[in-house]
Scaffold this motif. Structure first.
Motif, mmCIF file in Angstrom:
data_model
loop_
_atom_site.group_PDB
_atom_site.id
_atom_site.type_symbol
_atom_site.label_atom_id
_atom_site.label_comp_id
_atom_site.label_asym_id
_atom_site.label_seq_id
_atom_site.Cartn_x
_atom_site.Cartn_y
_atom_site.Cartn_z
ATOM 1 N N ARG A 209 0.868 -1.363 0.157
ATOM 2 C CA ARG A 209 0.135 0.170 0.083
ATOM 3 C C ARG A 209 0.994 1.029 -0.108
ATOM 4 N N GLU A 210 1.910 1.287 0.954
ATOM 5 C CA GLU A 210 2.877 2.582 1.067
ATOM 6 C C GLU A 210 3.595 2.678 -0.473
ATOM 7 N N VAL A 211 3.848 1.521 -1.384
ATOM 8 C CA VAL A 211 4.336 1.921 -2.429
ATOM 9 C C VAL A 211 3.602 2.393 -3.635
ATOM 10 N N GLN B 57 2.772 0.724 -11.475
ATOM 11 C CA GLN B 57 1.591 -0.227 -10.421
ATOM 12 C C GLN B 57 1.300 -1.707 -11.067
ATOM 13 N N MET B 58 1.646 -1.816 -12.240
ATOM 14 C CA MET B 58 1.353 -3.206 -12.892
ATOM 15 C C MET B 58 2.708 -3.823 -12.559
ATOM 16 N N ILE C 85 3.446 5.818 -5.946
ATOM 17 C CA ILE C 85 3.480 5.798 -7.219
ATOM 18 C C ILE C 85 2.259 6.639 -7.730
ATOM 19 N N ALA C 86 1.276 6.723 -7.002
ATOM 20 C CA ALA C 86 -0.149 7.247 -7.641
ATOM 21 C C ALA C 86 0.243 8.867 -7.289
ATOM 22 N N VAL C 87 0.844 9.149 -6.069
ATOM 23 C CA VAL C 87 0.975 10.437 -5.883
ATOM 24 C C VAL C 87 2.029 11.063 -6.891
ATOM 25 N N LEU D 57 10.411 15.073 -2.497
ATOM 26 C CA LEU D 57 10.378 14.417 -1.254
ATOM 27 C C LEU D 57 9.438 12.941 -1.447
ATOM 28 N N ASN D 58 8.648 13.033 -2.277
ATOM 29 C CA ASN D 58 7.984 11.680 -2.796
ATOM 30 C C ASN D 58 8.841 10.625 -3.075
ATOM 31 N N ASP D 59 9.931 11.141 -3.878
ATOM 32 C CA ASP D 59 10.991 10.034 -4.422
ATOM 33 C C ASP D 59 11.685 9.294 -3.320
ATOM 34 N N LYS D 60 11.631 9.845 -2.148
ATOM 35 C CA LYS D 60 12.240 9.139 -0.756
ATOM 36 C C LYS D 60 11.632 8.154 -0.453
ATOM 37 N N LEU D 61 10.314 7.842 -0.993
ATOM 38 C CA LEU D 61 9.515 6.791 -0.552
ATOM 39 C C LEU D 61 9.695 5.527 -1.484
ATOM 40 N N PRO D 62 9.840 4.292 -0.939
ATOM 41 C CA PRO D 62 9.838 2.986 -1.539
ATOM 42 C C PRO D 62 9.450 2.959 -3.072
ATOM 43 N N PHE D 63 10.291 2.639 -3.995
ATOM 44 C CA PHE D 63 9.597 2.556 -5.252
ATOM 45 C C PHE D 63 9.133 3.462 -5.966
ATOM 46 N N ALA D 64 9.272 4.774 -5.488
ATOM 47 C CA ALA D 64 8.382 6.008 -6.126
ATOM 48 C C ALA D 64 9.001 6.674 -7.185
ATOM 49 N N PRO D 65 10.349 6.681 -7.324
ATOM 50 C CA PRO D 65 11.109 7.225 -8.415
ATOM 51 C C PRO D 65 10.503 6.584 -9.811
#
Length: 239
Positions: free
Chosen positions: A71-73, A214-215, A77-79, A154-162
């Motif tokens: 869910r965190e990932v 996401q896929m 990604i959505a953001v 900032l969002n890119d610091k979350l897991p698998f967001a970049p």
């Protein structure tokens, strides 16, 4: 080919596959031996993984695998999709400079060449990841909104967001290459919308583009669950 990019992609993939347990220490020398690389690219990759939120430094300076949830990932990604959508709309509305158009076109042509390989090699994946990062960064840099740029950072610091963090890895099913081809077609469509000044279309394409990430996440977690079911059975047979 930048060795650090291939090492980074391999380590990121191992973490996603669940090869390392949450809280497990990642030692440079052991990782270097496992990947057949020197400690220098491994050390650099670990710094990047910490910036991406996949690992964290302990009080003693050792790198530990961070706990994260699907869910965190997915939320991160959505953001990113909505932030990059806003950036794309701003670029389309402001107009694409000749320099930006040339830079984006070069990215697209590089991606076309790399995806012509079938099957894709580890080097192809790493090179495409670099191109993908540049394509996204060019649009973000050109949007002119510093608050938006800081929000993405900032969002890119979350897991698998970049942008490139969820690209599939060598050795996965052919469907992965199909998704990469689809994602790159979206790059072409987004470029076309930017040149035409179609802000709403560019925004929608950028948001839709993250569905590929996401896929990839869902497929990776499915493979991880399958491997976790198989390994206990193997241990039982061997034992």
């Amino acid at each position: 080919m930048n060795l650090q990019e291939t090492v980074l992609m391999q380590l990121r993939d191992l973490i996603l596959r669940g090869t390392f347990e949450p809280g497990q220490r990642l030692a440079e020398q052991q990782l270097a031996e496992r990947l057949g690389a020197s400690r220098t690219p491994v050390r650099s990759a670990l710094v990047t993984l910490e910036q991406e939120g996949l690992i964290e430094a302990s009080d003693t300076g050792k790198y530990l695998v961070r706990q994260f949830t699907p869910r965190e990932v997915a939320d991160a990604i959505a953001v990113r999709g909505h932030l990059e959508g806003m950036a794309a709309r701003l670029v389309a509305e402001h107009g694409v400079s000749r320099q930006l158009q040339g830079d984006l076109q070069a990215c697209l042509e590089a991606g076309d060449r790399l995806l012509a390989d079938n099957p894709l090699t580890l080097e192809s994946y790493a090179a495409y990841a670099g191109m993908n990062d540049r394509f996204h960064a060019l649009i973000l840099d050109a949007c002119g909104n510093r608050a938006l740029q800081r929000a993405v950072a900032l969002n890119d610091k979350l897991p698998f967001a970049p942008a490139s963090a969820m690209l599939p890895m060598q050795g996965t099913v052919a469907l992965d290459r199909d998704w990469m081809l689809y994602a790159h077609r979206q790059h072409h469509m987004l470029f076309d919308a930017l040149k035409r000044g179609e802000g709403t279309r560019a925004q929608n394409l950028a948001v839709e583009h993250t569905e590929v990430a996401q896929m990839n996440m869902r497929l990776a977690l499915e493979r991880r669950a399958e491997s976790e079911q198989v390994l206990p059975a193997i241990r039982l047979v061997v034992g």
